[in-house]
Design a protein around this motif. Structure first.
Motif, mmCIF file in Angstrom:
data_model
loop_
_atom_site.group_PDB
_atom_site.id
_atom_site.type_symbol
_atom_site.label_atom_id
_atom_site.label_comp_id
_atom_site.label_asym_id
_atom_site.label_seq_id
_atom_site.Cartn_x
_atom_site.Cartn_y
_atom_site.Cartn_z
ATOM 1 N N VAL A 267 114.609 69.855 -14.923
ATOM 2 C CA VAL A 267 113.847 70.869 -15.653
ATOM 3 C C VAL A 267 114.632 71.337 -16.877
ATOM 4 N N VAL A 268 115.889 71.703 -16.654
ATOM 5 C CA VAL A 268 116.710 72.224 -17.746
ATOM 6 C C VAL A 268 116.930 71.173 -18.825
ATOM 7 N N SER A 269 117.103 69.928 -18.437
ATOM 8 C CA SER A 269 117.294 68.863 -19.429
ATOM 9 C C SER A 269 116.063 68.702 -20.315
ATOM 10 N N ALA A 270 114.873 68.855 -19.728
ATOM 11 C CA ALA A 270 113.651 68.784 -20.528
ATOM 12 C C ALA A 270 113.592 69.928 -21.527
ATOM 13 N N VAL A 271 114.050 71.108 -21.103
ATOM 14 C CA VAL A 271 114.074 72.266 -22.005
ATOM 15 C C VAL A 271 115.102 72.052 -23.113
ATOM 16 N N VAL A 272 116.260 71.497 -22.770
ATOM 17 C CA VAL A 272 117.289 71.220 -23.777
ATOM 18 C C VAL A 272 116.791 70.164 -24.766
ATOM 19 N N GLY B 129 106.576 82.016 -12.238
ATOM 20 C CA GLY B 129 105.556 82.537 -13.136
ATOM 21 C C GLY B 129 104.211 81.871 -12.979
ATOM 22 N N SER B 130 103.589 81.526 -14.110
ATOM 23 C CA SER B 130 102.262 80.908 -14.100
ATOM 24 C C SER B 130 102.304 79.436 -13.723
ATOM 25 N N VAL B 131 103.494 78.827 -13.753
ATOM 26 C CA VAL B 131 103.594 77.394 -13.460
ATOM 27 C C VAL B 131 103.210 77.091 -12.017
ATOM 28 N N GLU C 228 107.414 66.139 -17.726
ATOM 29 C CA GLU C 228 106.838 65.214 -16.755
ATOM 30 C C GLU C 228 105.311 65.169 -16.825
ATOM 31 N N GLY C 229 104.785 64.991 -18.011
ATOM 32 C CA GLY C 229 103.347 64.848 -18.170
ATOM 33 C C GLY C 229 102.575 66.143 -18.224
ATOM 34 N N THR C 230 103.271 67.265 -18.149
ATOM 35 C CA THR C 230 102.614 68.559 -18.250
ATOM 36 C C THR C 230 103.399 69.430 -19.229
ATOM 37 N N ARG C 231 103.176 70.732 -19.217
ATOM 38 C CA ARG C 231 103.839 71.642 -20.146
ATOM 39 C C ARG C 231 104.361 72.864 -19.415
ATOM 40 N N LEU C 232 105.529 73.319 -19.822
ATOM 41 C CA LEU C 232 106.090 74.556 -19.294
ATOM 42 C C LEU C 232 105.975 75.636 -20.366
ATOM 43 N N PRO C 233 105.577 76.851 -19.986
ATOM 44 C CA PRO C 233 105.477 77.932 -20.967
ATOM 45 C C PRO C 233 106.844 78.511 -21.299
ATOM 46 N N GLY C 234 106.977 78.992 -22.499
ATOM 47 C CA GLY C 234 108.235 79.603 -22.910
ATOM 48 C C GLY C 234 108.046 80.460 -24.143
#
Length: 335
Positions: A146-151, A129-131, A71-77
């Motif tokens: 969220v999970v769909s974006a990760v998939v 976390g940091s998010v 959604e226009g940003t980034r999630l750490p992983g």
């Protein structure tokens, strides 16, 4: 499980951290009351990230830091694997719960996974976390977004077997996983480890510390049973749910699992100590319309603490055995 210390919060967190010794990740630290606005908490959070980043090239298995579009940003992983051959393999997608961080996933699930030949993608989503402090993203009931974006991100990786994805969530993350899996149909299976009761039910009949017969102090939480209630009160204060009032907190934390819509097999890991006090696990299994396995561990096995703290190996053995069976059946074209 017997408390290690009189302070139940510290006792629970000490046991939780010590259980990572089995995977080389044990180190006791301090649990901060307000992770968003506490300067020391911010410093410790940064050090956690820096420590794993520095250690990643030295691990026995590959550990690649990730930046996942959302959604226009980034999630750490992080993407962990048994080797760097680049061949597709069954992959676990792991997220923790209310007070977890993705670095913890290295020892909570990823190391066990790579030892068994799996890949593991651990990530922090909104509210985690940091998010939360860095991006201001709070928990949302629609965890499937969220999970769909990760998939979406995972299936583009050559080392990820897109037909063999398993979502795993622990504690509050178990609620999030059950909800997300009902709508994300690219998952082969979902595992929910000790999901707490519904937040609405948790708040009903809440007693004051005096009526419970002890003064708990601000931000304290029980290591069993009452922990989720107190975590939610703390969650309003630290902004994890983006709620300013108790009423708004309740509205934003009614995470409907949609368990009756789960199209894939599921596993539910619980400990006997949790069952009489919550019963959420029974309600979840009663709602499931898909094949599932209930993995129940007990105090007698040393696994009575929340999320099997202190007995992680005892849970991983049956849990990964179940995952092996499900993915084998998927490969054979069976449900």
């Amino acid at each position: 499980m017997k408390s290690l210390f009189e302070n139940e919060t510290f006792s629970s967190e000490a046991l939780r951290t010590a259980c990572y010794a089995a995977y080389g990740g044990a180190d006791l630290g301090e649990m901060r009351e307000n992770p968003v606005h506490d300067v020391e908490a911010a410093f410790l959070s940064l050090r956690v990230r820096e420590t794993l980043a520095a250690a990643a090239p030295l691990l026995d298995h590959p550990a690649e830091p990730l930046s996942i579009p959302f959604e226009g940003t980034r999630l750490p992983g992080y993407l962990f694997g048994p080797d760097d051959c680049g061949e597709p393999r069954p992959t676990l997608i792991y997220h923790g719960g209310y007070d977890s961080v993705l670095e913890e996933g290295c020892f909570a699930t990823a190391t066990a996974a790579v030892r068994r030949g799996y890949g593991c993608l651990a990530f922090d989503g909104p509210g985690q976390g940091s998010v939360l402090p860095d991006q201001g993203l709070t928990f949302r009931p629609e965890r499937e977004t969220v999970v769909s974006a990760v998939v979406d991100f995972a299936v583009k990786r050559p080392e990820v077997g897109s037909e063999r994805l398993v979502l795993i969530g622990t504690s509050f993350g178990g609620v999030l996983a059950a909800r997300a899996a009902a709508f994300e149909h690219r998952l082969a299976a979902v595992s929910s480890c000790t999901p707490p009761s519904s937040t609405r039910r948790s708040r009903r009949g809440r007693r004051s510390p005096a009526r419970r017969g002890r003064h708990r102090g601000p931000g304290a939480r029980r290591s069993h049973g009452g922990g989720h209630r107190d975590a939610l009160v703390r969650g309003q204060r630290d902004g994890a749910f983006g709620a300013d009032t108790h009423r708004e907190l309740l509205r934003k934390t009614r995470y409907h699992s949609a368990a009756d819509q789960l199209p894939r097999p599921g596993a539910l890991g619980t400990e006997r100590r949790d069952l009489p006090r919550r019963g959420a696990q029974h309600r979840l299994t009663e709602a499931l319309a898909c094949p599932y396995r209930h993995i129940l561990l007990t105090d007698a096995e040393g696994a009575g603490a929340h999320c099997h703290g202190g007995a992680m190996l005892a849970f991983h053995q049956p849990a990964f055995g179940w995952i092996d069976t499900v993915l084998t059946r998927c490969a054979d074209g069976r449900n």
